[in-house]
Design a protein around this motif. Structure first.
Motif, PDB file in Angstrom:
ATOM      1  N   GLU A 382      34.106  42.403   7.620  1.00 38.44           N
ATOM      2  CA  GLU A 382      35.541  42.624   7.595  1.00 38.44           C
ATOM      3  C   GLU A 382      36.327  41.538   8.314  1.00 38.44           C
ATOM      4  O   GLU A 382      37.559  41.571   8.321  1.00 38.44           O
ATOM      5  N   GLU A 385      38.879  39.463   6.096  1.00 31.15           N
ATOM      6  CA  GLU A 385      40.056  40.279   5.763  1.00 31.15           C
ATOM      7  C   GLU A 385      40.989  40.403   6.959  1.00 31.15           C
ATOM      8  O   GLU A 385      42.215  40.328   6.825  1.00 31.15           O
ATOM      9  N   TYR A 386      40.418  40.579   8.156  1.00 26.45           N
ATOM     10  CA  TYR A 386      41.252  40.697   9.359  1.00 26.45           C
ATOM     11  C   TYR A 386      41.990  39.394   9.651  1.00 26.45           C
ATOM     12  O   TYR A 386      43.174  39.394   9.989  1.00 26.45           O
ATOM     13  N   LEU A 392      48.110  43.994   8.211  1.00 21.51           N
ATOM     14  CA  LEU A 392      47.751  44.814   7.052  1.00 21.51           C
ATOM     15  C   LEU A 392      46.415  45.503   7.270  1.00 21.51           C
ATOM     16  O   LEU A 392      46.231  46.665   6.902  1.00 21.51           O
ATOM     17  N   TYR A 393      45.451  44.807   7.900  1.00 22.40           N
ATOM     18  CA  TYR A 393      44.145  45.404   8.197  1.00 22.40           C
ATOM     19  C   TYR A 393      44.283  46.552   9.200  1.00 22.40           C
ATOM     20  O   TYR A 393      43.707  47.624   9.017  1.00 22.40           O
ATOM     21  N   ALA A 395      46.994  48.300   9.782  1.00 24.09           N
ATOM     22  CA  ALA A 395      47.721  49.396   9.148  1.00 24.09           C
ATOM     23  C   ALA A 395      46.796  50.243   8.298  1.00 24.09           C
ATOM     24  O   ALA A 395      46.886  51.464   8.277  1.00 24.09           O
ATOM     25  N   SER A 396      45.855  49.597   7.575  1.00 21.72           N
ATOM     26  CA  SER A 396      44.900  50.370   6.771  1.00 21.72           C
ATOM     27  C   SER A 396      43.977  51.202   7.655  1.00 21.72           C
ATOM     28  O   SER A 396      43.607  52.311   7.286  1.00 21.72           O
ATOM     29  N   ARG A 397      43.603  50.673   8.840  1.00 30.08           N
ATOM     30  CA  ARG A 397      42.764  51.470   9.752  1.00 30.08           C
ATOM     31  C   ARG A 397      43.532  52.639  10.343  1.00 30.08           C
ATOM     32  O   ARG A 397      42.954  53.659  10.711  1.00 30.08           O
ATOM     33  N   GLU A 399      45.686  54.259   8.559  1.00 28.43           N
ATOM     34  CA  GLU A 399      45.978  55.115   7.408  1.00 28.43           C
ATOM     35  C   GLU A 399      47.482  55.212   7.141  1.00 28.43           C
ATOM     36  O   GLU A 399      48.010  56.268   6.791  1.00 28.43           O
ATOM     37  N   SER A 401      51.063  52.630   5.634  1.00 25.46           N
ATOM     38  CA  SER A 401      51.421  51.419   4.915  1.00 25.46           C
ATOM     39  C   SER A 401      51.776  50.308   5.894  1.00 25.46           C
ATOM     40  O   SER A 401      52.034  50.538   7.077  1.00 25.46           O
ATOM     41  N   ASP A 402      51.807  49.062   5.338  1.00 22.32           N
ATOM     42  CA  ASP A 402      52.142  47.905   6.173  1.00 22.32           C
ATOM     43  C   ASP A 402      53.569  48.024   6.702  1.00 22.32           C
ATOM     44  O   ASP A 402      53.841  47.752   7.878  1.00 22.32           O
ATOM     45  N   TYR A 405      53.794  50.637   9.468  1.00 20.52           N
ATOM     46  CA  TYR A 405      53.198  50.176  10.722  1.00 20.52           C
ATOM     47  C   TYR A 405      54.113  49.184  11.440  1.00 20.52           C
ATOM     48  O   TYR A 405      54.260  49.215  12.661  1.00 20.52           O
TER      49      TYR A 405
END
Length: 457
Positions: A382, A385-386, A392-393, A395-397, A399, A401-402, A405
């Motif tokens: 990962e 991606e980070y 964005l990463y 924000a996904s962790r 749960e 949206s960008d 967050y």
């Protein structure tokens, strides 16, 4: 204290299903061997220290995941000995209060989510671990003469007065016979002893651990309920917003149709008045002319309506074809974008894979701190991606949206009321900070009581 043996015990449900020495477990971590019985599963395990009298002196309750081949997933890395050295005390399993590290009693905060809480009941997890140590399936060389029998959960301190009297009291040989005996204690008073105090300390430690695990369970349940209620509320708000938009569209369409109908009615009324005036001035010829005009008007009106309907249908079909073409183009572009992203990710992973793999093999753990998730452990897979989109990463962790967050992050860094006046100036009133992005609601969580929706109502 005799020699200590380190072992790992695996659980399924509340039962012990596998035991191994810690050296064997290290071989599993080093990917030398695997455990096919645990393939594609997440297991609750315990790192245990056992004396040569088969008495447990310390436990660390941790969670470990295995892949489809029964190998440990690559991002697992917990310092078990370090956690046990700094752990707090728990119940007495036969040799005094043991050291316990679990989710509700974790000495290192960022490993808390990788631990689990035991069942502190009378026949719970500690009882099963003690029973497993006593069975000695690992073949630990024990000193049977020094073996300590595990104590029960209730200390002898709580025995009745009759049992206390039945125990012979030690006689002080140095006391003169002529000296008067000490004052007798009340019948209901307990007889304190160092052994009883140690048992009382063990009971207190066990109760404190039990209260901590119960508090952690209740806190997790409350957080789950809060997240579920927030999600449901967000879905309801989106549904209401969509219904309002549809209602506005229908209202506009109704106004347009009503306007057209009023215009046609006025035109019809005007023509009718003109024909009636002609009829009143004329005779039979005028009446026939009026009927003919009415028929021509009705035919002309019907023809115009049909022409307008055909034009609207052609326009609608053309719009539908345009929409279909655009949708097809969007799908193709998304496919190309996904392919390009995968190629980009592959290039990034291939270019930096050797360096990241070398760092991971050296024991380096990638940990980043971001508000909302505290310390974030990032695996090797990962990392690209980070590095590409950190927020964005994160924000996904979390749960969310960008955009949500980022709004929560602005509120977290400066918790003030962001309601604006006519001059577009913030209210600036200090408000309570929302600690989790999932619980943040834009337009409500960043408003003071005066400007919040509830306060305005």
């Amino acid at each position: 204290m005799g020699a200590l043996t380190e072992a790992v015990v695996f659980f399924k449900g509340s039962d012990v299903v596998k035991e191994m020495f810690f050296a064997e477990f290290e071989a599993v971590l080093d990917d030398v061997v695997g455990i096919p019985d645990f393939a594609s599963d997440e297991i609750q395990a315990a790192f245990v220290q056992i004396e040569d009298t088969l008495v447990v002196t310390g436990v660390v309750f941790f969670i470990i995941s295995f892949d489809g081949r029964g190998r440990v997933t690559g991002h697992w890395n917990i310092p078990l000995r370090h956690l046990l050295d700094h752990a707090s005390y728990g119940p007495d399993l036969g040799a005094g209060p043991i050291r316990v590290a679990c989710r509700s009693a974790c000495p290192v905060a960022w490993y808390r989510r990788q631990l689990w809480d035991p069942d502190t009941g009378a026949h719970g997890t500690f009882s099963r671990i003690s029973a497993a140590a006593t069975r000695n399936r690992l073949g630990i060389i024990s000193e049977s003469g020094n073996r300590v029998i595990p104590r029960g959960n209730v200390s002898d301190f709580f025995k009745t007065q009759a049992e206390v009297k039945a125990t012979p009291a030690p006689v002080d040989q140095a006391q003169p016979q002529s000296q008067s005996p000490p004052q007798a204690q009340p019948k209901s008073a307990p007889v304190f002893h160092r052994r009883y105090r140690r048992k009382l300390l063990a009971i207190r430690s066990a109760e404190q651990l039990k209260l901590a695990t119960q508090a952690e369970t209740y806190t997790s349940a409350l957080e789950s309920q809060a997240e579920e209620f927030t999600r449901q509320l967000r879905e309801r708000e989106l549904l209401i917003k969509d219904q309002k938009a549809k209602l506005e569209d229908l209202s506009k369409l109704e106004q347009e149709v009503q306007s057209r109908l009023d215009k046609q009615q006025r035109l019809l009324h005007q023509k009718t008045e003109e024909l009636e005036a002609l009829l009143s001035r004329g005779g039979h010829d005028y009446q026939e002319q009026m009927e003919e005009l009415r028929k021509e008007y009705a035919e002309e009106l019907d023809r115009r309506l049909k022409d307008q309907a055909l034009q609207l249908e052609d326009t609608l079909h053309r719009r539908e074809r345009e929409l279909y073409d655009r949708s097809t183009e969007i799908v193709e572009l998304r496919g190309e974008l996904s392919t390009l992203r995968e190629q980009n990710r592959t290039l990034m992973v291939d270019s930096d894979d050797k360096l990241l793999k070398t760092m991971v093999e050296k024991g380096v753990v990638f940990i980043a701190y971001h508000p909302g998730v505290e310390h974030l452990v990032i695996s090797q897979e990962e990392m690209p991606e980070y590095l590409r989109e950190p927020l964005l990463y994160v924000a996904s962790r979390c749960e969310v949206s960008d955009a949500q967050y980022r709004e929560w992050l602005a509120h977290y860094r400066l918790p003030i009321c962001r309601a604006t006046d006519d001059d577009m100036q913030y209210c600036g009133q200090p408000i309570k900070k929302v600690m989790r992005p999932m619980l943040f609601r834009s337009g409500e969580s960043d408003r003071c009581h005066e400007h919040s929706a509830s306060g305005l109502s």
